[in-house]
Design a protein around this motif. Structure first.
Motif, PDB file in Angstrom:
ATOM      1  N   LEU A   1       9.577 -44.119   0.199  1.00 24.78           N
ATOM      2  CA  LEU A   1      11.209 -43.490   0.364  1.00 24.78           C
ATOM      3  C   LEU A   1      12.219 -44.288   1.646  1.00 24.78           C
ATOM      4  CD1 LEU A   1       9.537 -40.132   0.526  1.00 24.78           C
ATOM      5  CD2 LEU A   1      10.400 -41.343  -1.120  1.00 24.78           C
ATOM      6  N   ILE A   2      13.346 -44.413   1.489  1.00 25.83           N
ATOM      7  CA  ILE A   2      13.954 -44.713   3.001  1.00 25.83           C
ATOM      8  C   ILE A   2      15.019 -44.450   2.629  1.00 25.83           C
ATOM      9  CG2 ILE A   2      13.299 -47.184   1.326  1.00 25.83           C
ATOM     10  CD1 ILE A   2      15.608 -47.311  -0.263  1.00 25.83           C
ATOM     11  N   THR A   3      15.523 -43.175   2.263  1.00 24.80           N
ATOM     12  CA  THR A   3      16.723 -42.620   2.951  1.00 24.80           C
ATOM     13  C   THR A   3      16.409 -41.724   4.187  1.00 24.80           C
ATOM     14  OG1 THR A   3      15.997 -40.559   1.111  1.00 24.80           O
ATOM     15  CG2 THR A   3      18.472 -42.396   0.626  1.00 24.80           C
ATOM     16  N   THR A   4      17.265 -41.665   5.138  1.00 28.21           N
ATOM     17  CA  THR A   4      17.011 -41.438   6.427  1.00 28.21           C
ATOM     18  C   THR A   4      17.758 -39.757   6.842  1.00 28.21           C
ATOM     19  OG1 THR A   4      19.145 -42.551   7.293  1.00 28.21           O
ATOM     20  CG2 THR A   4      16.994 -43.514   7.901  1.00 28.21           C
ATOM     21  N   GLY A   5      19.061 -39.331   6.088  1.00 27.07           N
ATOM     22  CA  GLY A   5      19.075 -38.496   6.341  1.00 27.07           C
ATOM     23  C   GLY A   5      18.806 -37.204   5.572  1.00 27.07           C
ATOM     24  N   MET A   6      19.957 -36.118   4.804  1.00 23.28           N
ATOM     25  CA  MET A   6      19.431 -35.080   4.400  1.00 23.28           C
ATOM     26  C   MET A   6      19.493 -35.541   2.610  1.00 23.28           C
ATOM     27  SD  MET A   6      19.450 -32.237   6.239  1.00 23.28           S
ATOM     28  CE  MET A   6      20.267 -31.207   7.062  1.00 23.28           C
TER      29      MET A   6
ATOM     30  N   PHE B   1      17.020 -29.222  -6.982  1.00 22.42           N
ATOM     31  CA  PHE B   1      16.732 -30.581  -6.033  1.00 22.42           C
ATOM     32  C   PHE B   1      16.829 -30.413  -3.935  1.00 22.42           C
ATOM     33  CE2 PHE B   1      16.600 -32.564  -9.784  1.00 22.42           C
ATOM     34  CZ  PHE B   1      16.722 -34.102  -9.555  1.00 22.42           C
ATOM     35  N   HIS B   2      17.074 -29.324  -3.947  1.00 22.85           N
ATOM     36  CA  HIS B   2      17.341 -29.134  -2.278  1.00 22.85           C
ATOM     37  C   HIS B   2      16.750 -28.632  -1.793  1.00 22.85           C
ATOM     38  CE1 HIS B   2      20.451 -31.104  -3.859  1.00 22.85           C
ATOM     39  NE2 HIS B   2      20.471 -32.036  -3.663  1.00 22.85           N
TER      40      HIS B   2
ATOM     41  N   PRO C   1      23.767 -25.941  -7.537  1.00 18.98           N
ATOM     42  CA  PRO C   1      23.100 -26.198  -9.134  1.00 18.98           C
ATOM     43  C   PRO C   1      24.173 -27.250  -9.587  1.00 18.98           C
ATOM     44  CG  PRO C   1      24.384 -23.913  -8.313  1.00 18.98           C
ATOM     45  CD  PRO C   1      24.428 -24.549  -7.440  1.00 18.98           C
ATOM     46  N   VAL C   2      25.573 -27.857  -8.542  1.00 14.93           N
ATOM     47  CA  VAL C   2      25.953 -29.159  -9.782  1.00 14.93           C
ATOM     48  C   VAL C   2      25.482 -30.030  -9.493  1.00 14.93           C
ATOM     49  CG1 VAL C   2      28.195 -30.986  -8.981  1.00 14.93           C
ATOM     50  CG2 VAL C   2      28.111 -28.148  -9.613  1.00 14.93           C
ATOM     51  N   LEU C   3      24.752 -30.493  -8.043  1.00 13.90           N
ATOM     52  CA  LEU C   3      23.546 -32.097  -7.311  1.00 13.90           C
ATOM     53  C   LEU C   3      22.501 -31.548  -8.403  1.00 13.90           C
ATOM     54  CD1 LEU C   3      24.460 -32.308  -3.931  1.00 13.90           C
ATOM     55  CD2 LEU C   3      25.424 -33.630  -5.454  1.00 13.90           C
ATOM     56  N   SER C   4      21.726 -30.285  -8.105  1.00 17.86           N
ATOM     57  CA  SER C   4      20.631 -30.698  -9.165  1.00 17.86           C
ATOM     58  C   SER C   4      21.112 -30.886 -10.517  1.00 17.86           C
ATOM     59  CB  SER C   4      20.499 -28.583  -9.162  1.00 17.86           C
ATOM     60  OG  SER C   4      19.261 -28.375  -7.541  1.00 17.86           O
TER      61      SER C   4
ATOM     62  N   TRP D   1      30.064 -30.557   3.512  1.00 17.26           N
ATOM     63  CA  TRP D   1      30.513 -31.385   2.736  1.00 17.26           C
ATOM     64  C   TRP D   1      30.076 -32.673   2.530  1.00 17.26           C
ATOM     65  CZ3 TRP D   1      33.806 -29.850  -1.383  1.00 17.26           C
ATOM     66  CH2 TRP D   1      34.179 -28.873  -1.471  1.00 17.26           C
ATOM     67  N   HIS D   2      29.740 -33.317   3.777  1.00 16.32           N
ATOM     68  CA  HIS D   2      29.136 -34.294   3.985  1.00 16.32           C
ATOM     69  C   HIS D   2      28.047 -34.566   3.183  1.00 16.32           C
ATOM     70  CE1 HIS D   2      26.873 -37.509   6.811  1.00 16.32           C
ATOM     71  NE2 HIS D   2      27.802 -37.831   7.259  1.00 16.32           N
ATOM     72  N   ASP D   3      27.182 -34.104   3.496  1.00 17.13           N
ATOM     73  CA  ASP D   3      25.338 -34.014   3.138  1.00 17.13           C
ATOM     74  C   ASP D   3      26.065 -34.009   1.839  1.00 17.13           C
ATOM     75  OD1 ASP D   3      24.121 -34.601   5.907  1.00 17.13           O
ATOM     76  OD2 ASP D   3      24.189 -32.144   6.094  1.00 17.13           O
ATOM     77  N   GLY D   4      26.465 -32.718   1.464  1.00 14.19           N
ATOM     78  CA  GLY D   4      26.507 -33.243  -0.171  1.00 14.19           C
ATOM     79  C   GLY D   4      26.836 -34.178  -0.773  1.00 14.19           C
ATOM     80  N   TRP D   5      27.660 -34.758  -0.506  1.00 15.40           N
ATOM     81  CA  TRP D   5      28.410 -36.104  -0.952  1.00 15.40           C
ATOM     82  C   TRP D   5      27.428 -37.487  -0.565  1.00 15.40           C
ATOM     83  CZ3 TRP D   5      30.438 -39.495  -3.663  1.00 15.40           C
ATOM     84  CH2 TRP D   5      31.515 -41.021  -3.544  1.00 15.40           C
ATOM     85  N   ARG D   6      26.783 -36.893   0.732  1.00 18.67           N
ATOM     86  CA  ARG D   6      25.299 -38.152   0.546  1.00 18.67           C
ATOM     87  C   ARG D   6      24.795 -37.787  -0.572  1.00 18.67           C
ATOM     88  NH1 ARG D   6      24.076 -39.858   6.878  1.00 18.67           N
ATOM     89  NH2 ARG D   6      22.415 -40.362   5.912  1.00 18.67           N
ATOM     90  N   HIS D   7      24.302 -36.785  -0.985  1.00 21.19           N
ATOM     91  CA  HIS D   7      23.355 -36.228  -1.983  1.00 21.19           C
ATOM     92  C   HIS D   7      23.633 -37.237  -3.121  1.00 21.19           C
ATOM     93  CE1 HIS D   7      20.259 -34.545  -0.606  1.00 21.19           C
ATOM     94  NE2 HIS D   7      21.042 -33.428  -0.117  1.00 21.19           N
ATOM     95  N   LEU D   8      25.501 -36.492  -3.484  1.00 20.85           N
ATOM     96  CA  LEU D   8      25.786 -37.181  -4.831  1.00 20.85           C
ATOM     97  C   LEU D   8      25.392 -38.425  -5.056  1.00 20.85           C
ATOM     98  CD1 LEU D   8      26.919 -36.789  -7.535  1.00 20.85           C
ATOM     99  CD2 LEU D   8      29.169 -36.683  -5.954  1.00 20.85           C
ATOM    100  N   ARG D   9      25.784 -39.040  -3.737  1.00 24.54           N
ATOM    101  CA  ARG D   9      26.269 -41.226  -3.349  1.00 24.54           C
ATOM    102  C   ARG D   9      24.856 -41.117  -4.293  1.00 24.54           C
ATOM    103  NH1 ARG D   9      27.419 -43.436   2.501  1.00 24.54           N
ATOM    104  NH2 ARG D   9      25.529 -42.788   2.323  1.00 24.54           N
ATOM    105  N   PHE D  10      23.611 -40.707  -3.344  1.00 24.47           N
ATOM    106  CA  PHE D  10      22.539 -41.195  -3.455  1.00 24.47           C
ATOM    107  C   PHE D  10      22.888 -41.305  -4.933  1.00 24.47           C
ATOM    108  CE2 PHE D  10      18.250 -40.319  -4.411  1.00 24.47           C
ATOM    109  CZ  PHE D  10      17.764 -41.993  -4.221  1.00 24.47           C
ATOM    110  N   LEU D  11      22.475 -40.146  -5.718  1.00 23.56           N
ATOM    111  CA  LEU D  11      22.212 -39.709  -7.788  1.00 23.56           C
ATOM    112  C   LEU D  11      22.833 -40.154  -7.797  1.00 23.56           C
ATOM    113  CD1 LEU D  11      22.083 -35.854  -7.002  1.00 23.56           C
ATOM    114  CD2 LEU D  11      20.303 -36.901  -7.350  1.00 23.56           C
ATOM    115  N   LEU D  12      23.941 -41.639  -7.669  1.00 25.79           N
ATOM    116  CA  LEU D  12      24.869 -42.073  -8.265  1.00 25.79           C
ATOM    117  C   LEU D  12      24.324 -42.904  -8.940  1.00 25.79           C
ATOM    118  CD1 LEU D  12      28.268 -40.064  -8.177  1.00 25.79           C
ATOM    119  CD2 LEU D  12      27.419 -39.888 -10.511  1.00 25.79           C
ATOM    120  N   LEU D  13      24.564 -44.217  -7.350  1.00 26.85           N
ATOM    121  CA  LEU D  13      24.063 -44.843  -7.161  1.00 26.85           C
ATOM    122  C   LEU D  13      22.785 -45.415  -7.733  1.00 26.85           C
ATOM    123  CD1 LEU D  13      25.726 -45.552  -3.466  1.00 26.85           C
ATOM    124  CD2 LEU D  13      26.925 -46.840  -5.513  1.00 26.85           C
ATOM    125  N   PHE D  14      22.081 -44.029  -7.149  1.00 28.82           N
ATOM    126  CA  PHE D  14      20.028 -44.774  -7.706  1.00 28.82           C
ATOM    127  C   PHE D  14      20.467 -44.538  -9.212  1.00 28.82           C
ATOM    128  CE2 PHE D  14      16.509 -45.885  -5.422  1.00 28.82           C
ATOM    129  CZ  PHE D  14      15.637 -45.241  -6.595  1.00 28.82           C
TER     130      PHE D  14
END
Length: 377
Positions: free
Chosen positions: A162-167, A145-146, A128-131, A205-218
């Motif tokens: 598309l360029i990302t490699t993980g979740m 979103f996921h 819910p938070v990431l979406s 937590w690891h994959d959640g952070w990767r999603h959040l980092r992508f959203l913010l950096l993009f």
């Protein structure tokens, strides 16, 4: 279907997908994007009539991109090979694709989540938070979103670069489809408990952070531009205000020691603003799809090495001018002792403007590098 050691559930998923294609009269194939399985998943896939596309580069995003590139159909429906999604009930996805939608997302919260199918951390916090963040940053209508079950026009998705490699690949598809103006829709789907005896590959937590980092950096506006603008404005106004004497805000008194820290806040905020703008200018130069506005486009047309140099030199000279006046005043008194408070009250903003000027000029130099025309292969 991305696959990494899914021998327990792969056959069930393939059989359901094959049965659906047959019952619906659809000419299609089941593609297994194998990411280096060591449990015989490849042979299971072949035995059940699927086509195996080996993907050497590790990662969820790499596996999916390998499968998408290797697919031969006009439309692709992707889903996990853990039997958590029902490949025998794909009519809503096919209907929206045939209606012209280019990305059709499943929504597990609308379709139903079987008890125990999704950890409470994911159900009530992570998804819910990431979406919500994704919808807010990119003005998307997607509420899940996921979701791992989604369909799309193959050529449309490949055109996104598309360029990302993980979740975070799951978020990238939604974000770039939205920014590129593709027709995106959402249909209810169900999520069942997966049929594996081993833990899932997902690391919360690891994959959640990767999603959040992508959203913010993009979208650097929310991570850098807005916080940086606030820090810069507060720091600069307060620094300049303290030139005229101490300030009192309620029971809090501010003087030159506070002025030093406020000047530092100004520099940090200004650097964040410059980073946000340079990130978007670089993305614009390279053809990346980032959110833009008319105000940014006007700024981009005017931003150059020359304009950065002029603004930077103006700021630097303003600070230097104050420093020279202070030096002349000190010289007129015979370079004797000075009142440290009065001296700092002007020295801090002088140094601040020189730093801001230098930062601006260096950013202009970077823009000059970007503007060099090169021949691309």
């Amino acid at each position: 279907m991305p696959c990494l050691n899914e021998a327990e559930t792969l056959a069930i998923c393939i059989d359901k997908a094959q049965a659906y294609l047959s019952d619906a009269g659809i000419v299609g194939e089941v593609v297994i994007a194998d990411n280096g399985s060591t449990d015989g998943s490849q042979q299971i896939a072949l035995d059940h009539g699927a086509r195996v596309v080996p993907v050497a580069a590790k990662g969820y995003g790499n596996a999916l991109m390998g499968g998408i590139v290797g697919a031969r159909g006009t439309y692709v429906i992707m889903g996990d090979a853990d039997d958590s999604y029902d490949f025998s009930t794909l009519d809503p996805f096919v209907a929206r694709l045939r209606a012209g939608d280019e990305l059709v997302m499943g929504n597990r919260f609308r379709g139903g989540i079987e008890p125990g199918a999704m950890p409470p951390l994911h159900k009530y916090l992570g998804n819910p938070v990431l979406s919500t963040i994704g919808r807010m940053l990119f003005r998307s209508e997607i509420r899940d979103f996921h979701c791992g079950l989604r369909g799309f026009n193959r050529e449309s998705i490949l055109s996104l670069g598309l360029i990302t490699t993980g979740m975070e690949f799951a978020s990238e598809i939604v974000v770039k489809s939205t920014l590129d103006g593709l027709r995106v829709s959402e249909v209810p789907t169900t999520l069942s408990r997966d049929g594996r005896s081993r833990p899932p590959h997902l690391r919360s937590w690891h994959d959640g952070w990767r999603h959040l980092r992508f959203l913010l950096l993009f979208n650097p506006r929310w991570l850098f531009l807005i916080p940086g603008s606030v820090a810069f404005a507060v720091g600069l106004l307060a620094t300049v205000a303290l030139v005229f004497g101490p300030l009192e805000i309620g029971r809090v008194g501010l003087d030159v020691s506070s002025q030093v820290y406020l000047a530092a806040l100004t520099v940090v905020g200004y650097q964040a603003v410059l980073f946000a703008l340079l990130t978007k200018l670089y993305a614009r130069h390279e053809g990346f799809h980032l959110p833009r506005s008319q105000a940014f486009e006007r700024f981009a047309e005017r931003a150059s090495l020359e304009s950065g140099a002029v603004v930077g030199l103006t700021l630097f000279m303003a600070g230097l001018g104050v420093a020279i006046v202070q030096l002349a005043t000190w010289g007129a008194s015979g370079f004797g002792p000075q009142d440290p408070v009065d001296t700092m009250r002007l020295a801090v903003p002088a140094a601040l403007f020189m730093m801001l000027g230098f930062q601006t000029a260096m950013s202009g130099m970077f823009l000059g590098i970007l503007s060099v025309d090169i021949r691309r292969a």
